[in-house]
Structures are given as structure tokens and as C-alpha cells.
Scaffold this active site. Sequence first.
Site, short mmCIF file in Angstrom:
data_model
loop_
_atom_site.label_atom_id
_atom_site.label_comp_id
_atom_site.label_asym_id
_atom_site.label_seq_id
_atom_site.Cartn_x
_atom_site.Cartn_y
_atom_site.Cartn_z
N HIS A 62 0.83 -1.22 0.00
CA HIS A 62 0.00 0.00 0.00
C HIS A 62 0.86 1.26 0.00
CE1 HIS A 62 -3.85 2.03 1.83
NE2 HIS A 62 -3.33 2.73 0.84
N HIS A 64 1.46 5.20 -2.12
CA HIS A 64 1.03 6.19 -3.11
C HIS A 64 2.27 6.84 -3.70
CE1 HIS A 64 -3.27 6.04 -1.98
NE2 HIS A 64 -2.78 5.75 -0.78
N LEU A 65 2.52 6.55 -4.98
CA LEU A 65 3.71 7.12 -5.62
C LEU A 65 3.37 8.33 -6.48
CD1 LEU A 65 5.69 3.86 -6.50
CD2 LEU A 65 5.74 5.25 -4.42
N ARG A 66 2.06 8.61 -6.62
CA ARG A 66 1.56 9.89 -7.15
C ARG A 66 1.78 10.12 -8.64
NH1 ARG A 66 -1.78 10.30 -3.06
NH2 ARG A 66 -0.90 11.10 -1.12
N ASN A 96 -4.82 5.89 -7.51
CA ASN A 96 -5.51 7.19 -7.45
C ASN A 96 -4.60 8.33 -7.91
OD1 ASN A 96 -3.92 6.96 -5.15
ND2 ASN A 96 -5.34 8.09 -3.84
N ASP A 154 -8.59 2.59 -3.82
CA ASP A 154 -8.07 3.12 -2.55
C ASP A 154 -8.08 4.64 -2.48
OD1 ASP A 154 -6.62 2.61 0.07
OD2 ASP A 154 -5.32 4.07 -0.90
N HIS A 234 -5.59 -0.52 5.92
CA HIS A 234 -5.53 0.31 7.14
C HIS A 234 -6.69 0.15 8.12
CE1 HIS A 234 -7.86 2.66 4.33
NE2 HIS A 234 -6.82 3.23 3.77
N ASP A 307 0.72 2.77 3.66
CA ASP A 307 -0.12 3.87 3.15
C ASP A 307 0.72 5.15 3.03
OD1 ASP A 307 -2.27 5.25 2.15
OD2 ASP A 307 -3.35 5.38 4.05
N HIS A 311 2.55 14.36 0.35
CA HIS A 311 1.98 15.61 -0.15
C HIS A 311 3.07 16.67 -0.03
CE1 HIS A 311 -2.11 14.09 -0.35
NE2 HIS A 311 -1.94 13.58 0.85
#
Lengths: 427, 317
Positions: A62, A64-66, A96, A154, A234, A307, A311
Site C-alpha cells: 500500500h 502512493h507514488l503519485r 488514485n 483506494d 488500514h 499507506d 503531499h
Amino acid sequence: MTTQPLRTAIRGVHVMNGTEDLGVRTAVLSDGRIEGYDLDGPFDVEVDGSGLVLTNAFIDPHVHLREPGFEVKEDLASGLRAAAAGGFGTVVSMANTDPVIDNPEQVRGLLEKAADIPGARLRPAASLTFGLKGERLTDAAALQEAGAVMLTDDGIPVADSDVMRRACEWAADLGLVVQTHSEDPSLRGAGVMNEGAVSERLGLPGNPREAEAVMVFRDCQIAAMTGARVHIAHVTCRQALDVVRWFKAQGAPVTCEVTPQHLTLTDEALAAFDPMVKVAPPLRTAGDVEALTEAFVAGEVDCIGTDHAPHTLDEKRQDMLSAPFGIANIEVAFPLLVETLVQPGRMTLQALLHRFQHGPADVMGWDAPSLEPGSPADLVLLNLNDARTVEPHTFLSKAKFSPWEGDALHGWPVQTWVGGRSVFERG
Amino acid sequence: MSEPQGSKLIRTLLDFDRFTADDVRAILNTTDVMAQVLERPVKKVPALQGFTVATLFYEDSTRTRLSFERAARAQSADVMTFSKGGSSVSKGESLRDTVATLEALAVDAFVVRHPSAGAAHQVASWTDKAVINAGDGRRAHPTQALLDVATYERSVDAPVEGRKLVIVGDVAHSRVARSNAALWRLLGADVTVCGPPTLMPQHGGLPEGVTVETRLDRALDGAHAVMALRLQQERMHEARFASPAAYAEQYQITEARLAGAQDDVKVLHPGPMNRGVEIDGRLADGPQSLVTQQVAMGLPVRMAVLYHLLVGKGGSA
């Protein structure tokens, strides 16, 4: 990986993983695999492993590599290198992004780009519905063919239960994992933190545990109904754990993960109105942390999912309503849990390794990580002896800030190999 | 008069968490002085000459903003206005950058209204200038509570200590209710909140000793002051009660419903009122109503607060 991996000897190192303990050995890597132990040279590279632990690189189901779309927060290069710095050899990237990873060409594009990056291996997830809209199913078979290893929307709960059911029917047939961000959207409402005494004191909109528990129940029920492997992302509270525990006892194909932040922080962390610790689902209470810890130690929680959700600092410095949810943590996840759980004796190092290795591999249905000769040389060298301070400016992630800044932690990765090639070395 | 907190200058009014009753009394005493200033032919004093007050309003509230700006100007302070829709707020500049910009322009005090709870706390963490919370989400609206206390005390010529305040309506979402409950308790009053169960605060969340009651007749029993809260439009579209009419049927403050209250019970409303919903229009216009006085009291209260935070010594204006 373009360059040929070198024949490497790691000398005098304690070799162990979540299930095996080979004692102090000299580990030899060649051709991208573990060649064996205590072998003769010559070696292209020799590493002094004395006092250190050599183990299978971690797996994170899990992150997020964006990329694409939010490269200002993170991209494949920074994210995969940050993962390697955290000791991870394989990560599952969430879909996402913008555009959403909902067609096979995008999956292939990510894999092609990641192949040239010296860092963790990328195993992309694809979205469960087009555009994460929760309406039309993506082409699971084609996505799997392209290399997607998981279906998930997700970040957004799948509100429509029939959509969830039909996606799971496809996933069951294909053997794909469906991961769910299980929160009831209407019960969650506009909550930005756990609903409870602290949210009422702070006057911030609350998001109750029950929003999570009822959706976990639905998703487990659909797992049992369809036979799909459903992985609950999560888990954060006792109520949700109870549901997962019950379904597991019935033999439902359900797994779950917990994040480092939900094992270490509570809603009191929001008392200073610092959006840095704003995450979804929210940080809960000390009682929930204890329940999660007990379940994690007991193995009822299958694995860690970080997770990792980077940002920009500017985004996270807004007001509590506007700031986005998420903490970038992949570089501190393991030492943070060594410090929180292993150092005080709550769990053994081996058990913690298991939750970063065999646990996530089982969740994904992958081969168990192994230290046997011939196994892939996805390895990490850990320093359990010396404490080191969390210094976010040294992060390889683009998100160079952390709720744990300044904390002294044991268990930092010293060097990481993926396919026998050194992809991270701590300076 | 007593100096707040051992003569240490209080630089922020974010809520009443760190205030003592003496701190509040000092502000209320200065309020009396400011009220006298406002009765003079020339309603202006030089007390804050050379100071600059910035109002940062990220939520529409012309009344409160004008009240603060008038309070600053009546003491000869300069005023800078940042409000939603105008200026850089609508150009996407962050609150943090706006504060930094204004600090660079030598602002001495920030008056912050924001939809997010904690916004004023965040501002106070970024600047060492004075910060006044003019309403943050559902968390706090301290100057409203101060003006409510001041209005009530002036109307009965007695302190709120030992008196019973009943706050009726959407307490769960009301910063006015939260700040009033905190302040009246701090000053020794009894506080009861009343409304439908769906609009009552949960998980504690109110100051110690506040009574929660869903039956209006029981709540109003023996009340000295009754505060009706505005029922926000958005609540009327949520699943909180059957209809505005059904709400009014049970919770509208009317003269008849005040039968069990004290003979000299006073009625307050933070405005703007939904006549015929949370309050009967005749009652709002009647002799028990303090609604107009509340608006008027906003000015001396905010003058006193600005004076205390910027100058710190009370009373001699």
C-alpha cells in the site's frame, strides 16, 4: 535495471527473516540471487555486515507514488528510491493518480518506466472502477495481463455494494487481490479526525469508528460471498478488528493491514491543530492503538501497509479542513515499529520482520520470501544496535517532513539490494 | 483593576481554555469604560493610535467584521481588511502566506474568522502578534460569549454567577454555544443546553458541569437567561429532524414556554434570527429580549479585547 549486478559478499552478518534464522554467516549474492553462504571469492564487492542483520527486503502492499499527475508530491523515481531507503524491495502502488490507473496501457507504462529506476520493484494496483467513480468496472483481466496485481479504488470507498460484488466476482475468477478502503461514506461524512472526546473538544468534524466497521463488515461479507481475496486496508479500530477476526474464523478469504501511524499515534496528536497528522481513516484513541498492537503482535493483522501518502509541505500546512489526508512514512516505517514494539519487548524482531515479509507476500499470494540459495537477492541490511534520529531533510521521498522528526529510532536500513543490485546505501 | 495572569500580557483570545475568571472580569471592566466612550459625542479615543488591526474573514460575516473594524477605528487603530471574495483569499493564497504578508506590512493584531476549527490557533502559532478568534468552525467564538455575558449583566445589573443560562438549538454545531457554555461556567453560572438529540453534542465535548437536556420545559425551569441558537439552513437539509415546523413545535422559544423560567428571564439570540423557527418574533421584539443590546454590546466588548491584547493595561481610555 540496466547494469549487471555484481558478485557481492556480505561478511559476518546475522542472516534471518520472519521465519528462519541462519545465524552469523557470509552471504554471497550473484546473478541477482542469493548464491549461498560462506563461499569462496573472488568478489566484486565486499560489505562488512558485522553487528548487522541481513534479511529479505520488505514488501509494502500500500503506497502512493503519485505518478502520473501529482509528481509535485512524489514520482516513481523518488518513491521507489524512498521505498528502498525504507528497506522495501517491492511496493504495490495505488491507482488514485491523474489520470487514474484504469487501463492496461497505463499499467504497462508504469512498469516500463519503473524498470529503469534503481529502487524498489514496482507492482502496480489498478483501479476497481473507471476513474475511481465507483460505477463502471475496469477490465480486470486485461489489467492483470498488463501486470496489475491488485484492484482497488483506494482513497475512496466503493459505495455501491453491487459494484463491489461484481468486481470481486471477477477478481475471484482471476485470482486478483481486491483491496478496500472500507469506510461508509455517509457515516464518515465530512469527518477529518476520529469522532470522540478529542474531536468534540477541538470542535473538528468527527469520523466515527462505526463508519469503518460497517464497511469492513460489508466487504468481508462480499469476500465470503464471492470467494475473492479481499484485503482490508488500514484497519484502525477495535470494532473493525473484531469484524475481520470473525470472518477469518469463518474461513473467509480476508486479510488486513495496519499502518505505522495507527500503531503509534492517537487522535491527541491533532490537539495542536497540525494537519501533518491528518490521515484517513483517522488516528483513533490509545485504546484502539492497544487493540491494534495486540492483534498485530498476535498475527491477526496480516501485515504492515504503510499507506505512504506524500503531499507537499504547502498542501499539508493548510487549515484542518483543507489540508489533504496522508503521511509520508515509508522511510521510517520499520525503525519506527522496531522502536515502538521490539525495543520495549512487545514483539520479537522476527515477528516484526514477518509482518513486513511473509505477511504481505501471503496477502498478495506471492512466493514466501526466502533466504535459501537461489532465492531472489532482494535483501536489506539492518542496524538494530544504534539509534539514529529521524531527519526528514535526508528523506529520498519528496515529502521531507515527518510527525516523527527528531525521534531516535533503532532498526534503520543500512543498505538495500534488489535483484542483487545495491539500490540504497545510507551515507 | 487586576492585571491578567500575573501582569503577563495576554496576546491571544482563541477560546477561554487558558483564561481565569479574573482575566475575563478585567476585559468586562474595560468594556464598561468603552461603553462610556461610545456614549460621548465624539466616539473616538487615541488608545490604539499607531496600531494596525487586520481582519481575515474566510467566512461571510459582515456584521462581526464591521463590529471589529469599528472597534479598532474607535480607538484610532488602522484597519486592513482581508475577506473571502476579495483580495488574495480568492486567488488561492494560503492562510499561512496571507499572515506572513500582513506581518511584513507591520500588522499588530489579526482577527480571524475561518470555517476550520483551529485556524486561529494555527495563525497564533505562525506569528507573535495578537490573534483574536472571531469564530473557527464549530469550535469557539469568544467575543460573542463576552458580549452575551456583558449584555445580560448590564440588563439585570448583576453578575452571571449563580444564574442559570439555557442554550437552545443546534448546540453540536455552534461555536456560540460552546464559547458561552465555557464562559458562563468560568464565571460561576449554571448552564443547560437543550435541543433535539441529533443536535446535542456527543462524547462529552462541553465544559464540566454543563447539563444536557432534550425536553425544553425541563431545561427552561428556573432559567435566568435563554439563548436561542440560529438553525442553519444546512441542518434543515440533513437528517436531523422531521422539518423546521416540527423543530419549532418542540424547541421554538415563545413567551408561553418561558412560564417555568424566572420572572425576569432574559432572551438572547446571536443573530441573524429565523423568526418563527427558533424564536417567536413577538418575543424577539418584546421587553424580555436583549437581541438589539447584544449587537450594540459587540462594539465595546471588541474594543476592550483589542485594547487588552495590544496594550494590556485596562481601563484608562
